[in-house]
Design a protein around this motif. Structure first.
Motif, PDB file in Angstrom:
ATOM      1  N   GLY A  32       7.775 -29.399   1.634  1.00  0.00           N
ATOM      2  CA  GLY A  32       6.762 -29.797   2.609  1.00  0.00           C
ATOM      3  C   GLY A  32       7.382 -30.706   3.647  1.00  0.00           C
ATOM      4  O   GLY A  32       8.540 -31.098   3.533  1.00  0.00           O
ATOM      5  N   GLY A  33       6.646 -31.015   4.641  1.00  0.00           N
ATOM      6  CA  GLY A  33       7.148 -31.883   5.699  1.00  0.00           C
ATOM      7  C   GLY A  33       6.999 -31.240   7.062  1.00  0.00           C
ATOM      8  O   GLY A  33       6.275 -30.261   7.234  1.00  0.00           O
ATOM      9  N   ARG A  34       7.704 -31.814   8.004  1.00  0.00           N
ATOM     10  CA  ARG A  34       7.590 -31.402   9.398  1.00  0.00           C
ATOM     11  C   ARG A  34       8.317 -30.080   9.644  1.00  0.00           C
ATOM     12  O   ARG A  34       9.461 -29.913   9.267  1.00  0.00           O
ATOM     13  CB  ARG A  34       8.178 -32.492  10.277  1.00  0.00           C
ATOM     14  CG  ARG A  34       7.925 -32.277  11.723  1.00  0.00           C
ATOM     15  CD  ARG A  34       8.424 -33.436  12.525  1.00  0.00           C
ATOM     16  NE  ARG A  34       7.983 -33.276  13.890  1.00  0.00           N
ATOM     17  CZ  ARG A  34       7.944 -34.224  14.757  1.00  0.00           C
ATOM     18  NH1 ARG A  34       8.320 -35.432  14.418  1.00  0.00           N
ATOM     19  NH2 ARG A  34       7.528 -34.005  15.974  1.00  0.00           N
ATOM     20  N   GLU A  35       7.624 -29.168  10.300  1.00  0.00           N
ATOM     21  CA  GLU A  35       8.207 -27.878  10.644  1.00  0.00           C
ATOM     22  C   GLU A  35       9.234 -28.034  11.751  1.00  0.00           C
ATOM     23  O   GLU A  35       9.189 -28.989  12.518  1.00  0.00           O
ATOM     24  CB  GLU A  35       7.113 -26.921  11.122  1.00  0.00           C
ATOM     25  CG  GLU A  35       6.104 -26.571  10.061  1.00  0.00           C
ATOM     26  CD  GLU A  35       4.982 -25.695  10.585  1.00  0.00           C
ATOM     27  OE1 GLU A  35       4.976 -25.326  11.776  1.00  0.00           O
ATOM     28  OE2 GLU A  35       4.086 -25.388   9.788  1.00  0.00           O
ATOM     29  N   TRP A  36      10.156 -27.087  11.809  1.00  0.00           N
ATOM     30  CA  TRP A  36      11.097 -27.047  12.916  1.00  0.00           C
ATOM     31  C   TRP A  36      11.179 -25.629  13.449  1.00  0.00           C
ATOM     32  O   TRP A  36      10.861 -24.678  12.760  1.00  0.00           O
ATOM     33  CB  TRP A  36      12.463 -27.597  12.505  1.00  0.00           C
ATOM     34  CG  TRP A  36      13.336 -26.696  11.671  1.00  0.00           C
ATOM     35  CD1 TRP A  36      14.296 -25.842  12.131  1.00  0.00           C
ATOM     36  CD2 TRP A  36      13.351 -26.567  10.247  1.00  0.00           C
ATOM     37  NE1 TRP A  36      14.899 -25.198  11.082  1.00  0.00           N
ATOM     38  CE2 TRP A  36      14.338 -25.635   9.911  1.00  0.00           C
ATOM     39  CE3 TRP A  36      12.635 -27.155   9.221  1.00  0.00           C
ATOM     40  CZ2 TRP A  36      14.616 -25.266   8.604  1.00  0.00           C
ATOM     41  CZ3 TRP A  36      12.907 -26.785   7.920  1.00  0.00           C
ATOM     42  CH2 TRP A  36      13.893 -25.862   7.629  1.00  0.00           C
ATOM     43  N   ASP A  37      11.548 -25.530  14.713  1.00  0.00           N
ATOM     44  CA  ASP A  37      11.672 -24.235  15.375  1.00  0.00           C
ATOM     45  C   ASP A  37      13.098 -23.731  15.246  1.00  0.00           C
ATOM     46  O   ASP A  37      14.053 -24.485  15.407  1.00  0.00           O
ATOM     47  CB  ASP A  37      11.321 -24.350  16.861  1.00  0.00           C
ATOM     48  CG  ASP A  37       9.859 -24.665  17.088  1.00  0.00           C
ATOM     49  OD1 ASP A  37       9.034 -24.277  16.233  1.00  0.00           O
ATOM     50  OD2 ASP A  37       9.526 -25.284  18.104  1.00  0.00           O
ATOM     51  N   CYS A  38      13.217 -22.445  14.962  1.00  0.00           N
ATOM     52  CA  CYS A  38      14.520 -21.827  14.792  1.00  0.00           C
ATOM     53  C   CYS A  38      14.540 -20.541  15.605  1.00  0.00           C
ATOM     54  O   CYS A  38      13.623 -19.720  15.494  1.00  0.00           O
ATOM     55  CB  CYS A  38      14.744 -21.537  13.307  1.00  0.00           C
ATOM     56  SG  CYS A  38      16.363 -20.881  12.926  1.00  0.00           S
ATOM     57  N   PRO A  39      15.566 -20.345  16.436  1.00  0.00           N
ATOM     58  CA  PRO A  39      15.636 -19.083  17.172  1.00  0.00           C
ATOM     59  C   PRO A  39      15.807 -17.923  16.192  1.00  0.00           C
ATOM     60  O   PRO A  39      16.488 -18.079  15.162  1.00  0.00           O
ATOM     61  CB  PRO A  39      16.864 -19.238  18.074  1.00  0.00           C
ATOM     62  CG  PRO A  39      17.569 -20.463  17.628  1.00  0.00           C
ATOM     63  CD  PRO A  39      16.676 -21.236  16.738  1.00  0.00           C
ATOM     64  N   PRO A  40      15.192 -16.787  16.468  1.00  0.00           N
ATOM     65  CA  PRO A  40      15.236 -15.658  15.533  1.00  0.00           C
ATOM     66  C   PRO A  40      16.650 -15.223  15.148  1.00  0.00           C
ATOM     67  O   PRO A  40      16.883 -14.827  14.012  1.00  0.00           O
ATOM     68  CB  PRO A  40      14.513 -14.530  16.273  1.00  0.00           C
ATOM     69  CG  PRO A  40      13.764 -15.178  17.369  1.00  0.00           C
ATOM     70  CD  PRO A  40      14.412 -16.483  17.660  1.00  0.00           C
ATOM     71  N   GLU A  41      17.590 -15.355  16.055  1.00  0.00           N
ATOM     72  CA  GLU A  41      18.967 -14.937  15.756  1.00  0.00           C
ATOM     73  C   GLU A  41      19.668 -15.893  14.795  1.00  0.00           C
ATOM     74  O   GLU A  41      20.718 -15.572  14.242  1.00  0.00           O
ATOM     75  CB  GLU A  41      19.789 -14.771  17.039  1.00  0.00           C
ATOM     76  CG  GLU A  41      19.990 -16.029  17.845  1.00  0.00           C
ATOM     77  CD  GLU A  41      18.870 -16.325  18.841  1.00  0.00           C
ATOM     78  OE1 GLU A  41      19.039 -17.284  19.611  1.00  0.00           O
ATOM     79  OE2 GLU A  41      17.838 -15.627  18.855  1.00  0.00           O
ATOM     80  N   ALA A  42      19.085 -17.069  14.553  1.00  0.00           N
ATOM     81  CA  ALA A  42      19.681 -18.052  13.640  1.00  0.00           C
ATOM     82  C   ALA A  42      18.964 -18.085  12.289  1.00  0.00           C
ATOM     83  O   ALA A  42      19.233 -18.956  11.473  1.00  0.00           O
ATOM     84  CB  ALA A  42      19.656 -19.439  14.282  1.00  0.00           C
ATOM     85  N   VAL A  43      18.054 -17.135  12.055  1.00  0.00           N
ATOM     86  CA  VAL A  43      17.322 -17.078  10.792  1.00  0.00           C
ATOM     87  C   VAL A  43      18.014 -16.085   9.872  1.00  0.00           C
ATOM     88  O   VAL A  43      18.245 -14.939  10.239  1.00  0.00           O
ATOM     89  CB  VAL A  43      15.856 -16.647  11.014  1.00  0.00           C
ATOM     90  CG1 VAL A  43      15.133 -16.450   9.692  1.00  0.00           C
ATOM     91  CG2 VAL A  43      15.127 -17.661  11.869  1.00  0.00           C
ATOM     92  N   GLY A  44      18.361 -16.565   8.681  1.00  0.00           N
ATOM     93  CA  GLY A  44      18.957 -15.704   7.672  1.00  0.00           C
ATOM     94  C   GLY A  44      18.072 -15.645   6.442  1.00  0.00           C
ATOM     95  O   GLY A  44      17.221 -16.505   6.226  1.00  0.00           O
TER      96      GLY A  44
END
Length: 66
Positions: A32-44
């Protein structure tokens, strides 16, 4: 993809996929905690082992005495 776990390959953080906003994938830390944004190309894709390690790390952190 929402509700699944993923890895931010930029720094190795594991998070639960909460959705997509403005072209980014939103990830929330395993405990849990604060969400962060991740560019789709950096998601594995997160392996079961990575998710378990993240959960154990969070449990250990929560159990520390002040």
């Amino acid at each position: 993809m929402s509700g699944e776990y993923a890895v931010d390959v930029r720094d190795g953080r594991v998070g639960q996929v909460m959705g997509r906003v403005g072209g980014y994938v939103q990830l929330r830390p395993v405990g849990g905690g604060r969400e962060w944004d991740c560019p789709p190309e950096a998601v594995g894709e997160a392996t079961v082992g990575e998710v378990l390690r993240a959960r154990v790390r969070q449990i250990n952190q929560d159990g520390r005495l002040p």
